[in-house]
Write an enzyme that holds these catalytic residues in place. Structure first.
Site, short mmCIF file in Angstrom:
data_model
loop_
_atom_site.label_atom_id
_atom_site.label_comp_id
_atom_site.label_asym_id
_atom_site.label_seq_id
_atom_site.Cartn_x
_atom_site.Cartn_y
_atom_site.Cartn_z
N ARG A 64 1.08 -1.83 -0.06
CA ARG A 64 -0.04 0.36 -0.05
C ARG A 64 0.68 1.40 -0.05
NH1 ARG A 64 -3.50 -3.60 3.33
NH2 ARG A 64 -4.53 -3.90 2.28
N LYS A 74 3.95 11.74 -11.95
CA LYS A 74 2.84 10.09 -12.45
C LYS A 74 3.29 9.72 -12.62
CE LYS A 74 0.35 13.57 -15.72
NZ LYS A 74 0.07 14.07 -17.02
N GLU A 109 11.28 19.19 -24.27
CA GLU A 109 10.68 19.19 -23.55
C GLU A 109 11.32 19.88 -22.82
OE1 GLU A 109 8.03 17.99 -22.54
OE2 GLU A 109 8.10 15.44 -23.06
N LYS A 169 7.82 22.90 -13.97
CA LYS A 169 7.54 21.59 -13.78
C LYS A 169 7.15 21.94 -12.16
CE LYS A 169 6.04 17.48 -14.46
NZ LYS A 169 6.57 16.31 -15.14
N GLU A 187 -3.98 17.70 -12.23
CA GLU A 187 -3.81 17.77 -13.43
C GLU A 187 -5.92 18.09 -13.56
OE1 GLU A 187 -1.75 15.93 -17.04
OE2 GLU A 187 -3.51 15.95 -18.66
N ARG A 238 -1.66 22.02 -14.67
CA ARG A 238 -1.31 21.37 -15.66
C ARG A 238 -0.80 20.55 -16.72
NH1 ARG A 238 1.49 16.26 -11.85
NH2 ARG A 238 3.07 15.04 -13.65
N ASN A 291 0.87 18.99 -21.39
CA ASN A 291 0.68 18.69 -22.67
C ASN A 291 1.42 19.22 -24.90
OD1 ASN A 291 0.00 16.43 -21.24
ND2 ASN A 291 -1.92 16.92 -20.30
N HIS A 318 1.55 17.87 -26.93
CA HIS A 318 1.71 16.24 -26.28
C HIS A 318 0.29 15.92 -27.45
CE1 HIS A 318 4.69 16.86 -23.90
NE2 HIS A 318 5.00 16.28 -22.99
N HIS A 346 1.49 12.60 -29.41
CA HIS A 346 0.91 11.07 -29.23
C HIS A 346 0.61 10.36 -30.14
CE1 HIS A 346 1.04 12.33 -24.85
NE2 HIS A 346 2.09 11.05 -25.09
N HIS A 372 9.90 9.58 -28.03
CA HIS A 372 8.73 10.54 -27.27
C HIS A 372 9.39 12.04 -27.74
CE1 HIS A 372 5.81 12.21 -24.71
NE2 HIS A 372 6.99 12.78 -23.86
N1 LIG Z 1 5.52 10.28 -16.03
C1 LIG Z 1 5.99 11.30 -16.32
O1 LIG Z 1 5.61 12.64 -15.70
C2 LIG Z 1 6.29 10.95 -16.94
C3 LIG Z 1 6.94 12.13 -18.06
C4 LIG Z 1 7.49 12.15 -19.71
C5 LIG Z 1 7.58 10.35 -20.47
N2 LIG Z 1 7.56 9.77 -19.45
C6 LIG Z 1 7.70 8.32 -19.27
O2 LIG Z 1 9.34 7.99 -19.54
C7 LIG Z 1 9.85 7.16 -20.70
C8 LIG Z 1 10.38 7.63 -21.68
O3 LIG Z 1 11.82 7.80 -20.99
P1 LIG Z 1 13.12 8.43 -21.63
O4 LIG Z 1 13.19 8.79 -22.28
O5 LIG Z 1 14.38 8.63 -20.23
O6 LIG Z 1 13.49 6.98 -21.74
P2 LIG Z 1 13.68 4.94 -21.25
O7 LIG Z 1 14.29 5.27 -19.49
O8 LIG Z 1 13.76 4.33 -22.38
O9 LIG Z 1 15.51 5.59 -21.60
C9 LIG Z 1 16.24 5.71 -22.80
C10 LIG Z 1 17.65 4.57 -23.47
O10 LIG Z 1 18.70 5.49 -22.81
C11 LIG Z 1 18.98 4.87 -21.68
N3 LIG Z 1 19.70 5.44 -20.21
C12 LIG Z 1 19.45 6.12 -19.83
N4 LIG Z 1 20.44 6.75 -19.44
C13 LIG Z 1 21.34 6.87 -19.57
C14 LIG Z 1 22.81 7.19 -19.48
N5 LIG Z 1 22.58 8.29 -18.53
N6 LIG Z 1 23.77 6.90 -20.34
C15 LIG Z 1 23.55 5.95 -21.29
N7 LIG Z 1 22.41 5.16 -22.05
C16 LIG Z 1 20.92 5.54 -20.89
C17 LIG Z 1 18.06 3.30 -21.18
O11 LIG Z 1 18.56 2.68 -21.10
C18 LIG Z 1 17.68 3.34 -22.55
O12 LIG Z 1 17.60 2.86 -23.70
C19 LIG Z 1 8.09 6.46 -21.19
O13 LIG Z 1 7.87 5.87 -21.16
C20 LIG Z 1 7.36 7.49 -20.80
O14 LIG Z 1 5.53 7.53 -20.97
C21 LIG Z 1 6.85 9.80 -18.16
#
Ligand SMILES: NC(=O)c1ccc[n+]([C@@H]2O[C@H](COP(=O)([O-])OP(=O)(O)OC[C@H]3O[C@@H](n4cnc5c(N)ncnc54)[C@H](O)[C@@H]3O)[C@@H](O)[C@H]2O)c1
Length: 363
Positions: A121, A143, A185, A227, A237, A241, A245, A248, A252, A265
């Site tokens: 929990r 999130k 971003e 942020k 949101e 918030r 987007n 986005h 998306h 992304h």
């Molecule tokens: N929670 C939120 O508010 C929110 C907002 C935006 C995106 N997201 C989510 O985030 C995800 C995308 O995140 P991302 O773009 O970080 O992608 P990711 O986590 O897949 O990382 C991208 C790649 O970089 C590699 N990597 C990470 N750090 C590294 C480093 N320092 N050196 C070398 N390689 C490294 C990872 O292993 C991966 O292969 C999606 O799932 C998306 O839905 C969430």
């Protein structure tokens, strides 16, 4: 080191930003009342580079530290891997006072936050983001979630971390493509909230692209402040918030249409920002120079700025229609009205297509 505070009453937390602070994680954790068991969740790519530093730091601070790795990739951000992590946490004997540490990009951050929110929990977690996208966006704001095969991020919670630790030097090992995807971003924050940040990006893009520490520090700090400010005002949101987007809605739809294979992304969001700025311009809300400046900064950041071949607005419309942001037959767009300011505007689906058709017949 700088601290940015996310103000959420008794769930407030600090974002610590500096270079080389991964080795201090153990020390930072001592200021909380966690039990000695802490578990780092990561993937082999990131843990292979930074695992030793973080584990050493935790052990020096006398934590009973261990780790769990999941494979690298968005496709592993799912319920199966959650379940796998939870099984291991139970086997390791983690209790309600234990803490999880998410070491990686947004994928690791999202799944770790989600597991933390449901394990017994809810237990504490710390975000240690290692991609630019995760540092400026996903690690802050609470999130969490995983994907369902019927939709991305369809299972999730709002659950804030206890602390975010951003070590800027981790960006040195990140691929350039991932770096610029995260920069998208940062550009977004400039457009929606802060003209000065936008101008700073325009002026210093080269030094930022060269990963110069002080420039990275400035843009990451400012992005986190923005942020944090927005999340503090509207955690769930229900209003403000939603401006995060910007880019986005179309972004998306592009990701869905291209099956998440063609664009990262931030790349899809870049195209979305350019097109949404154009829509704003078409509706007479944004002047053409501002729209061009947005597109130009995105293009200079080696990010895509137009729809790829084979993807039409009418195809995107279908995806937008089933997107969770749709209300009745209207799409809620975040439209810039000047650089640094946006408005939330509902546009009828038909009107959306008209805007595009008008554009293609005149430009
Ligand atoms: N929670 C939120 O508010 C929110 C907002 C935006 C995106 N997201 C989510 O985030 C995800 C995308 O995140 P991302 O773009 O970080 O992608 P990711 O986590 O897949 O990382 C991208 C790649 O970089 C590699 N990597 C990470 N750090 C590294 C480093 N320092 N050196 C070398 N390689 C490294 C990872 O292993 C991966 O292969 C999606 O799932 C998306 O839905 C969430």
């Amino acid at each position: 080191m700088v601290k940015v505070k996310v103000e959420l009453g008794n769930r407030s937390y600090d974002i610590l930003i500096n270079t080389g602070i991964l080795s201090k994680i153990g020390e930072f954790l001592l200021s909380f009342n966690f039990s000695s068991k802490v578990v780092v969740i990561s993937n082999p790519t990131v843990f292979g580079i930074y695992g030793d530093i973080i584990m050493k730091s935790l052990k020096q601070a006398e934590f009973d530290a261990s780790y769990i790795l999941i494979p690298d990739g968005e496709e592993y951000k799912d319920y199966f891997w959650c379940y796998h992590i939870i099984t291991q946490l139970l086997q390791k004997g983690l209790d309600r006072k234990s803490c999880l540490i998410a070491l990686g990009g947004g994928v690791i951050g999202d799944i770790t936050g989600f597991v933390a929110s449901i394990y017994m929990r809810g237990i504490s977690h710390i975000q240690v983001p290692t991609t630019l996208l995760a540092q400026v966006d996903s690690s802050v704001g609470g999130k969490t979630g995983v994907n369902h095969y019927l939709g991305k991020n369809m299972i999730g919670t709002f659950y804030q971390p206890r602390m975010v630790v951003i070590d800027i030097s981790t960006l040195k090992s990140l691929s350039k493509r991932e770096f610029f995807s995260g920069l998208s971003e940062v550009i977004k924050y400039g457009v929606i909230w802060d003209l000065h940040l936008f101008e700073y990006l325009e002026k210093n893009l080269e030094k930022i692209s060269d990963l110069s520490d002080s420039y990275l520090f400035n843009i990451i700090k400012r992005s986190c402040e923005i942020k944090a400010d927005i999340v503090s005002k509207d955690e769930r949101e229900s209003g403000l918030r939603a401006i995060l987007n910007f880019g986005h809605t179309i972004g998306h739809a592009i990701e869905t249409e291209t099956e998440y294979k063609r664009f990262l992304h931030g790349e899809a969001v870049s195209i979305g920002m350019c097109l949404e700025a154009e829509i704003s311009q078409r509706l007479g809300l944004l002047d053409i120079d501002a729209s061009k400046r947005i597109k130009s900064l995105i293009a200079s950041s080696t990010l895509p700025f137009q729809l790829p071949d084979g993807v039409s607005f009418s195809k995107l419309k279908l995806h937008i229609k089933i997107d969770k942001k749709k209300e009745a037959d209207k799409i809620k767009f975040i439209l810039p009205i000047e650089i640094g300011k946006v408005m939330i505007k509902e546009v009828k689906l038909e009107e959306f297509l008209d805007i595009y058709e008008k554009k293609s017949s005149c430009c």
